[in-house]
Motif scaffolding. Structure first.
Motif, mmCIF file in Angstrom:
data_model
loop_
_atom_site.group_PDB
_atom_site.id
_atom_site.type_symbol
_atom_site.label_atom_id
_atom_site.label_comp_id
_atom_site.label_asym_id
_atom_site.label_seq_id
_atom_site.Cartn_x
_atom_site.Cartn_y
_atom_site.Cartn_z
ATOM 1 N N THR A 31 -60.914 5.592 -39.283
ATOM 2 C CA THR A 31 -60.882 4.369 -40.068
ATOM 3 C C THR A 31 -59.535 3.685 -39.874
ATOM 4 O O THR A 31 -58.601 4.257 -39.298
ATOM 5 N N HIS A 32 -59.415 2.453 -40.398
ATOM 6 C CA HIS A 32 -58.127 1.765 -40.302
ATOM 7 C C HIS A 32 -57.056 2.504 -41.103
ATOM 8 O O HIS A 32 -55.881 2.468 -40.751
ATOM 9 N N HIS A 33 -57.469 3.213 -42.174
ATOM 10 C CA HIS A 33 -56.503 4.022 -42.921
ATOM 11 C C HIS A 33 -55.996 5.187 -42.059
ATOM 12 O O HIS A 33 -54.794 5.489 -42.076
ATOM 13 N N ASP A 34 -56.900 5.857 -41.323
ATOM 14 C CA ASP A 34 -56.493 6.961 -40.443
ATOM 15 C C ASP A 34 -55.491 6.465 -39.399
ATOM 16 O O ASP A 34 -54.461 7.105 -39.142
ATOM 17 N N ILE A 35 -55.824 5.334 -38.772
ATOM 18 C CA ILE A 35 -54.958 4.802 -37.716
ATOM 19 C C ILE A 35 -53.605 4.408 -38.286
ATOM 20 O O ILE A 35 -52.559 4.696 -37.704
ATOM 21 N N ALA A 36 -53.621 3.756 -39.452
ATOM 22 C CA ALA A 36 -52.354 3.377 -40.084
ATOM 23 C C ALA A 36 -51.509 4.601 -40.391
ATOM 24 O O ALA A 36 -50.282 4.581 -40.208
ATOM 25 N N ASP A 37 -52.140 5.691 -40.832
ATOM 26 C CA ASP A 37 -51.392 6.901 -41.156
ATOM 27 C C ASP A 37 -50.746 7.499 -39.908
ATOM 28 O O ASP A 37 -49.598 7.972 -39.953
ATOM 29 N N VAL A 38 -51.481 7.524 -38.790
ATOM 30 C CA VAL A 38 -50.914 8.066 -37.552
ATOM 31 C C VAL A 38 -49.730 7.215 -37.096
ATOM 32 O O VAL A 38 -48.661 7.732 -36.730
ATOM 33 N N LEU A 39 -49.898 5.902 -37.115
ATOM 34 C CA LEU A 39 -48.813 5.011 -36.686
ATOM 35 C C LEU A 39 -47.632 5.087 -37.639
ATOM 36 O O LEU A 39 -46.472 5.038 -37.212
ATOM 37 N N ARG A 40 -47.906 5.225 -38.926
ATOM 38 C CA ARG A 40 -46.830 5.374 -39.913
ATOM 39 C C ARG A 40 -46.029 6.645 -39.618
ATOM 40 O O ARG A 40 -44.793 6.664 -39.735
ATOM 41 N N GLY A 41 -46.724 7.705 -39.221
ATOM 42 C CA GLY A 41 -46.042 8.944 -38.866
ATOM 43 C C GLY A 41 -45.133 8.764 -37.659
ATOM 44 O O GLY A 41 -44.040 9.329 -37.612
ATOM 45 N N ARG A 75 -52.287 -4.503 -40.481
ATOM 46 C CA ARG A 75 -52.018 -5.265 -41.704
ATOM 47 C C ARG A 75 -51.551 -4.337 -42.825
ATOM 48 O O ARG A 75 -50.702 -4.721 -43.641
ATOM 49 N N LEU A 76 -52.131 -3.129 -42.886
ATOM 50 C CA LEU A 76 -51.676 -2.173 -43.897
ATOM 51 C C LEU A 76 -50.197 -1.856 -43.701
ATOM 52 O O LEU A 76 -49.425 -1.795 -44.670
ATOM 53 N N LEU A 77 -49.807 -1.647 -42.444
ATOM 54 C CA LEU A 77 -48.406 -1.340 -42.161
ATOM 55 C C LEU A 77 -47.510 -2.545 -42.442
ATOM 56 O O LEU A 77 -46.392 -2.389 -42.926
ATOM 57 N N ARG A 78 -48.026 -3.737 -42.150
ATOM 58 C CA ARG A 78 -47.254 -4.946 -42.476
ATOM 59 C C ARG A 78 -47.067 -5.062 -43.982
ATOM 60 O O ARG A 78 -45.964 -5.367 -44.458
ATOM 61 N N ASP A 79 -48.143 -4.800 -44.741
ATOM 62 C CA ASP A 79 -48.048 -4.902 -46.196
ATOM 63 C C ASP A 79 -47.086 -3.867 -46.770
ATOM 64 O O ASP A 79 -46.514 -4.073 -47.848
ATOM 65 N N ASP A 80 -46.912 -2.743 -46.055
ATOM 66 C CA ASP A 80 -45.943 -1.721 -46.479
ATOM 67 C C ASP A 80 -44.520 -2.046 -46.030
ATOM 68 O O ASP A 80 -43.594 -1.266 -46.278
ATOM 69 N N GLY A 81 -44.357 -3.168 -45.333
ATOM 70 C CA GLY A 81 -43.029 -3.565 -44.876
ATOM 71 C C GLY A 81 -42.571 -2.879 -43.611
ATOM 72 O O GLY A 81 -41.390 -2.922 -43.274
ATOM 73 N N LEU A 82 -43.513 -2.249 -42.870
ATOM 74 C CA LEU A 82 -43.140 -1.500 -41.676
ATOM 75 C C LEU A 82 -43.252 -2.318 -40.403
ATOM 76 O O LEU A 82 -42.678 -1.941 -39.374
ATOM 77 N N LEU A 83 -44.030 -3.423 -40.429
ATOM 78 C CA LEU A 83 -44.245 -4.238 -39.236
ATOM 79 C C LEU A 83 -43.963 -5.705 -39.530
ATOM 80 O O LEU A 83 -44.113 -6.162 -40.670
ATOM 81 N N THR A 84 -43.614 -6.423 -38.487
ATOM 82 C CA THR A 84 -43.517 -7.878 -38.556
ATOM 83 C C THR A 84 -44.326 -8.467 -37.412
ATOM 84 O O THR A 84 -44.653 -7.773 -36.438
ATOM 85 N N HIS A 85 -44.680 -9.735 -37.530
ATOM 86 C CA HIS A 85 -45.388 -10.472 -36.476
ATOM 87 C C HIS A 85 -46.725 -9.812 -36.117
ATOM 88 O O HIS A 85 -47.014 -9.555 -34.945
#
Length: 295
Positions: A14-24, A59-69
């Motif tokens: 899911t997009h949550h799974d992918i966001a978690d891997v990238l966040r890691g 978008r999840l990572l952007r909303d967490d302040g981890l990504l821009t653009h």
């Protein structure tokens, strides 16, 4: 994550799974402030999903302040993190999917890797192993040997969870879904690790044993020097299985908070790591049974 992981673990990430891997990857420093994220096309290929799912994750990572653009055009960029104190390693508990991948990457940086895991399924470990595998394929780390041991529930026991809220025939549907996921995830994990023999000449051993009970916790012991521990929190939820809506008691293991203990952090942590390793060995060598995965 190897693209082979995409749809064989019982569901697509899911997009949550992918966001978690990238966040890691961001938390581990594999992706640093100012770096470009891979393109949406590259991420879609890596995770075996549609670009729309990747965009949701970004978008999840952007909303967490981890990504821009985060746009459809140029790749997103890792944001600066002014709140980072720089005081050293963050030892606060984090969701398992966030915490496990960077710790596995560190564990794979030594010549002889030993991973022991006790869990309900192999989903989180399978997904998190994508990080050290990626670093190996990029030539950034190169272990000489890898030994992985997994303790998973036996297929013939009545699981405490997942299970139907009502005592009905739905239990069999739920059990068969869990069993299919357990087996598929375990086989993909084993395949991805054993492929390192051919691609990099790494000596790999992957073994499974079956427990006669439902584990109320998950445990990862890394190289005998670190233990990561999480409680399974049981929740009530609905899911559609074979066109039947089932109400069940279940747990989302990827979201369980993972508590880290490192033997180098003092006698308290060292004792926890030692006892965790002994507990795992005791289960492995006594009441655990041979487990043969099948599709």
């Amino acid at each position: 994550m190897n693209h082979e992981n995409g749809a064989v673990n019982g569901r697509k990430p899911t997009h949550h799974d992918i966001a978690d891997v990238l966040r890691g990857r961001i938390d581990s420093g594999a992706l640093r402030p100012g770096d470009h994220m891979p393109t949406q096309f590259q991420l879609a290929q890596e995770f075996g999903v549609e670009r729309g799912t990747v965009r949701q994750a970004l978008r999840l990572l952007r909303d967490d302040g981890l990504l821009t653009h985060v746009t459809r055009g140029a790749p997103a960029r890792i944001a600066e993190r002014p709140h980072d104190s720089g005081d050293g390693e963050d030892v606060r508990p984090q969701p398992t999917m966030v915490a496990l991948a960077p710790q596995l990457a560190k564990a794979f940086s030594v010549p002889e890797v030993r991973i022991d895991a006790l869990c309900l399924t192999a989903e989180t470990l399978m997904l998190a192993l994508a990080e050290p595998l990626r670093l190996i394929h990029e030539g950034r780390i190169r272990p000489e040997s890898v030994e992985v041991r997994l303790l998973l529930p036996d297929r013939n026991i009545d699981l405490a969870f997942p299970t139907s809220v009502a005592d009905t025939d739905e239990d069999d549907l739920i059990h068969q879904r869990w069993l299919a996921q357990r087996n598929a995830q375990g086989m993909v994990l084993r395949h991805n690790l054993q492929a390192l023999r051919v691609s990099h000449g790494i000596d790999v051993t992957v073994a499974f044993r079956a427990l006669p009970f439902t584990p109320p916790v998950k445990l990862y012991v890394l190289n005998g020097t670190e233990a990561l521990f999480a409680y399974y929190t049981v929740t009530r939820r609905e899911e559609e299985i074979d066109a039947t809506t089932v109400e069940m008691y279940d747990t989302l293991g990827t979201q369980s908070l993972l508590f880290p203990f490192n033997a180098g952090n003092g006698p308290r942590d060292a004792a926890f790591v030692e006892q965790s390793s002994r507990w795992f060995d005791a289960l492995w060598n006594t009441i655990a049974m041979n487990l043969t995965l099948s599709s």
